[in-house]
Design a protein around this motif. Structure first.
Motif, PDB file in Angstrom:
ATOM      1  N   SER A  88       0.699  -1.103  -0.129  1.00 37.06           N
ATOM      2  CA  SER A  88      -0.069  -0.083   0.014  1.00 37.06           C
ATOM      3  C   SER A  88       0.740   1.300   0.096  1.00 37.06           C
ATOM      4  O   SER A  88       1.966   1.330   0.742  1.00 37.06           O
ATOM      5  CB  SER A  88      -0.981   0.234   1.235  1.00 37.06           C
ATOM      6  OG  SER A  88      -1.628   1.094   1.326  1.00 37.06           O
ATOM      7  N   PHE A  91       1.106   4.027   4.806  1.00 35.67           N
ATOM      8  CA  PHE A  91       1.275   3.674   6.030  1.00 35.67           C
ATOM      9  C   PHE A  91       1.311   4.527   7.254  1.00 35.67           C
ATOM     10  O   PHE A  91       1.970   5.501   7.230  1.00 35.67           O
ATOM     11  CB  PHE A  91       2.850   2.973   6.018  1.00 35.67           C
ATOM     12  CG  PHE A  91       3.545   2.476   7.214  1.00 35.67           C
ATOM     13  CD1 PHE A  91       3.121   1.064   7.526  1.00 35.67           C
ATOM     14  CD2 PHE A  91       4.340   2.989   7.801  1.00 35.67           C
ATOM     15  CE1 PHE A  91       3.523   0.471   8.599  1.00 35.67           C
ATOM     16  CE2 PHE A  91       5.122   2.284   9.010  1.00 35.67           C
ATOM     17  CZ  PHE A  91       4.401   1.121   9.400  1.00 35.67           C
ATOM     18  N   ASP A  92       0.669   4.293   8.014  1.00 34.60           N
ATOM     19  CA  ASP A  92       0.537   5.232   9.484  1.00 34.60           C
ATOM     20  C   ASP A  92       1.236   4.415  10.518  1.00 34.60           C
ATOM     21  O   ASP A  92       0.622   3.481  11.159  1.00 34.60           O
ATOM     22  CB  ASP A  92      -1.101   5.476   9.434  1.00 34.60           C
ATOM     23  CG  ASP A  92      -1.224   6.459  10.766  1.00 34.60           C
ATOM     24  OD1 ASP A  92      -0.164   7.015  11.281  1.00 34.60           O
ATOM     25  OD2 ASP A  92      -2.384   6.761  11.061  1.00 34.60           O
ATOM     26  N   PRO A  93       2.076   4.733  10.902  1.00 32.47           N
ATOM     27  CA  PRO A  93       2.931   3.980  12.084  1.00 32.47           C
ATOM     28  C   PRO A  93       2.368   4.115  13.110  1.00 32.47           C
ATOM     29  O   PRO A  93       2.012   3.242  14.135  1.00 32.47           O
ATOM     30  CB  PRO A  93       4.476   4.580  12.048  1.00 32.47           C
ATOM     31  CG  PRO A  93       4.066   6.040  11.322  1.00 32.47           C
ATOM     32  CD  PRO A  93       3.122   5.823  10.152  1.00 32.47           C
ATOM     33  N   GLN A  95      -0.773   4.090  13.792  1.00 31.92           N
ATOM     34  CA  GLN A  95      -1.839   3.246  13.652  1.00 31.92           C
ATOM     35  C   GLN A  95      -1.688   1.763  13.443  1.00 31.92           C
ATOM     36  O   GLN A  95      -2.578   0.726  13.555  1.00 31.92           O
ATOM     37  CB  GLN A  95      -3.153   3.673  12.946  1.00 31.92           C
ATOM     38  CG  GLN A  95      -3.356   5.126  13.148  1.00 31.92           C
ATOM     39  CD  GLN A  95      -4.214   5.164  14.554  1.00 31.92           C
ATOM     40  OE1 GLN A  95      -4.819   4.290  14.905  1.00 31.92           O
ATOM     41  NE2 GLN A  95      -4.102   5.987  15.149  1.00 31.92           N
ATOM     42  N   SER A  96      -0.557   1.473  12.876  1.00 31.75           N
ATOM     43  CA  SER A  96       0.054   0.062  12.260  1.00 31.75           C
ATOM     44  C   SER A  96       0.269  -0.885  13.441  1.00 31.75           C
ATOM     45  O   SER A  96       0.899  -0.510  14.491  1.00 31.75           O
ATOM     46  CB  SER A  96       0.984  -0.084  11.542  1.00 31.75           C
ATOM     47  OG  SER A  96       1.412  -1.013  11.050  1.00 31.75           O
ATOM     48  N   ASP A  97      -0.170  -2.163  13.210  1.00 33.23           N
ATOM     49  CA  ASP A  97       0.305  -3.317  14.043  1.00 33.23           C
ATOM     50  C   ASP A  97       1.125  -4.285  13.160  1.00 33.23           C
ATOM     51  O   ASP A  97       1.314  -5.241  13.670  1.00 33.23           O
ATOM     52  CB  ASP A  97      -0.949  -4.157  14.603  1.00 33.23           C
ATOM     53  CG  ASP A  97      -1.774  -4.661  13.724  1.00 33.23           C
ATOM     54  OD1 ASP A  97      -1.515  -4.451  12.476  1.00 33.23           O
ATOM     55  OD2 ASP A  97      -2.501  -5.548  14.125  1.00 33.23           O
ATOM     56  N   ARG A  98       1.771  -3.874  12.455  1.00 26.52           N
ATOM     57  CA  ARG A  98       2.729  -4.568  11.361  1.00 26.52           C
ATOM     58  C   ARG A  98       3.896  -5.195  12.157  1.00 26.52           C
ATOM     59  O   ARG A  98       4.498  -4.724  13.174  1.00 26.52           O
ATOM     60  CB  ARG A  98       3.138  -3.787  10.362  1.00 26.52           C
ATOM     61  CG  ARG A  98       4.006  -4.606   9.235  1.00 26.52           C
ATOM     62  CD  ARG A  98       4.202  -3.728   7.987  1.00 26.52           C
ATOM     63  NE  ARG A  98       5.214  -4.347   6.892  1.00 26.52           N
ATOM     64  CZ  ARG A  98       5.499  -3.916   5.879  1.00 26.52           C
ATOM     65  NH1 ARG A  98       4.876  -2.598   5.472  1.00 26.52           N
ATOM     66  NH2 ARG A  98       6.388  -4.372   5.008  1.00 26.52           N
ATOM     67  N   ALA A 124       5.465   4.592  17.289  1.00 27.55           N
ATOM     68  CA  ALA A 124       4.338   3.698  16.701  1.00 27.55           C
ATOM     69  C   ALA A 124       4.417   2.513  17.788  1.00 27.55           C
ATOM     70  O   ALA A 124       4.914   1.436  17.447  1.00 27.55           O
ATOM     71  CB  ALA A 124       5.069   2.837  15.374  1.00 27.55           C
ATOM     72  N   ILE A 127       3.570  -1.283  16.370  1.00 28.26           N
ATOM     73  CA  ILE A 127       4.572  -2.113  15.595  1.00 28.26           C
ATOM     74  C   ILE A 127       5.227  -2.998  16.322  1.00 28.26           C
ATOM     75  O   ILE A 127       5.843  -3.119  17.462  1.00 28.26           O
ATOM     76  CB  ILE A 127       5.760  -1.156  15.024  1.00 28.26           C
ATOM     77  CG1 ILE A 127       4.999   0.050  13.884  1.00 28.26           C
ATOM     78  CG2 ILE A 127       6.806  -1.683  14.303  1.00 28.26           C
ATOM     79  CD1 ILE A 127       4.637  -0.692  12.667  1.00 28.26           C
ATOM     80  N   GLY A 286       5.917   0.869   4.412  1.00 32.58           N
ATOM     81  CA  GLY A 286       6.355   0.482   5.694  1.00 32.58           C
ATOM     82  C   GLY A 286       7.921   0.333   5.945  1.00 32.58           C
ATOM     83  O   GLY A 286       8.507   0.747   6.756  1.00 32.58           O
TER      84      GLY A 286
END
Length: 302
Positions: A88, A91-93, A95-98, A124, A127, A286
């Motif tokens: 994508s 990438f919103d660090p 809000q991300s749970d990557r 983040a 993360i 990301g």
């Protein structure tokens, strides 16, 4: 989706697991299928490719020559499809749970990563990170999609994938502060005569400093060998042995161990660490964010 009206592309996932695990039951468990369903998938694959693909030799399953050819091509195709779908531009660090999977040495874990984790937690909090041990041919871990990034010495980075310098370090000698080498300079003859503790990396047949020393026709007595950089400082304490280590690692160990840092009597090139990613993921938002964060953290390293 069908290929030539005969091949169900969903079978590619089953084929990938079968070829890498070499086990029908293992592939079935990985895909949350019954063993009979996976056996049926293997039968369909054998019919389509007109090849056994997996054959039983003794108590093990082995790949046929055709399967060996297919193995990496199938994984490469699936990785490309997965990244094309998952990638994508956004990438919103915050809000991300990557979860980022990074292959790195224990030296990197104690020098760069603590600061990286502290900074990422502030920016983040969701993360996650999964740090994996170095292996031979680390570029294959990238190509299989097993890791997102490699942090490795420049000499071990692959020419097939992009990379960028992340930080540098030089080498020094450490010795027990109360031992034979606790005072004075270290001559080239002292270095050759001393008993050394050395690290044998999984990523290559020999460590970088060993390679550099051999290039300069310098031998050393390698009496103790270990598999972790961070063990070296602990193993010279209480002995007359010495170890050649990265200066940042030596400085960190000096805070808690009775060590002395000694300048090398032989000039060695600096260690150049690089961060590397798959060529198909240069625009992964990301990874772009994480690489930028790494550079910011490195800029603050002593």
């Amino acid at each position: 989706m069908r290929f030539n009206n005969k091949f169900d592309l969903n079978l590619l996932v089953a084929l990938d697991h079968l070829l890498h695990l070499r086990s029908v039951s293992g592939a079935a468990a990985r895909m949350n299928m019954t063993q009979s369903a996976m056996s049926n998938a293997l039968l369909r694959l054998r019919t389509y490719f007109d090849d056994e693909l997996l054959v039983k030799i003794g108590r093990r399953m082995e790949l046929t020559p055709r399967a060996e050819v297919l193995k990496d091509s199938i994984r490469d195709l699936l990785v490309r499809v997965d990244w094309a779908i998952a990638s994508s531009a956004q990438f919103d660090p915050a809000q991300s749970d990557r979860c980022f999977k990074i292959l790195a040495s224990d030296y990197t874990l104690v020098t760069l990563i603590p600061r990286l984790l502290a900074r990422s937690e502030a920016l983040a909090p969701g993360i996650r990170f999964d740090f994996l041990q170095q292996v031979q041919r680390p570029e294959r871990a990238l190509e299989r999609g097993d890791v997102d990034l490699l942090i490795i010495p420049e000499e071990f980075s692959s020419k097939l994938h992009p990379s960028e310098p992340i930080f540098e370090d030089d080498f020094c000698v450490i010795a027990w502060s109360k031992g034979k080498y606790g005072r004075g300079k270290l001559s080239r003859q002292d270095f050759a005569d001393a008993s050394h503790v050395v690290m044998r990396p999984a990523i290559a047949a020999q460590s970088l400093e060993t390679h550099y020393l051999e290039q300069r026709n310098t031998n050393r007595r390698e009496d103790v060998s270990v598999y972790a950089f961070t063990a070296l400082p602990h193993l010279v304490v209480g002995t007359n042995r010495i170890a050649t280590v990265h200066r940042r690692l030596a400085t960190a160990a000096l805070r808690s161990l009775p060590l002395r840092i000694i300048e090398l009597p032989i000039a060695l090139p600096v260690l150049r660490q690089r961060v590397q990613w798959h060529r198909y993921r240069s625009n992964d938002a990301g990874l772009l964010w994480l690489r930028k964060l790494m550079h910011e953290v490195v800029a603050e390293l002593p």
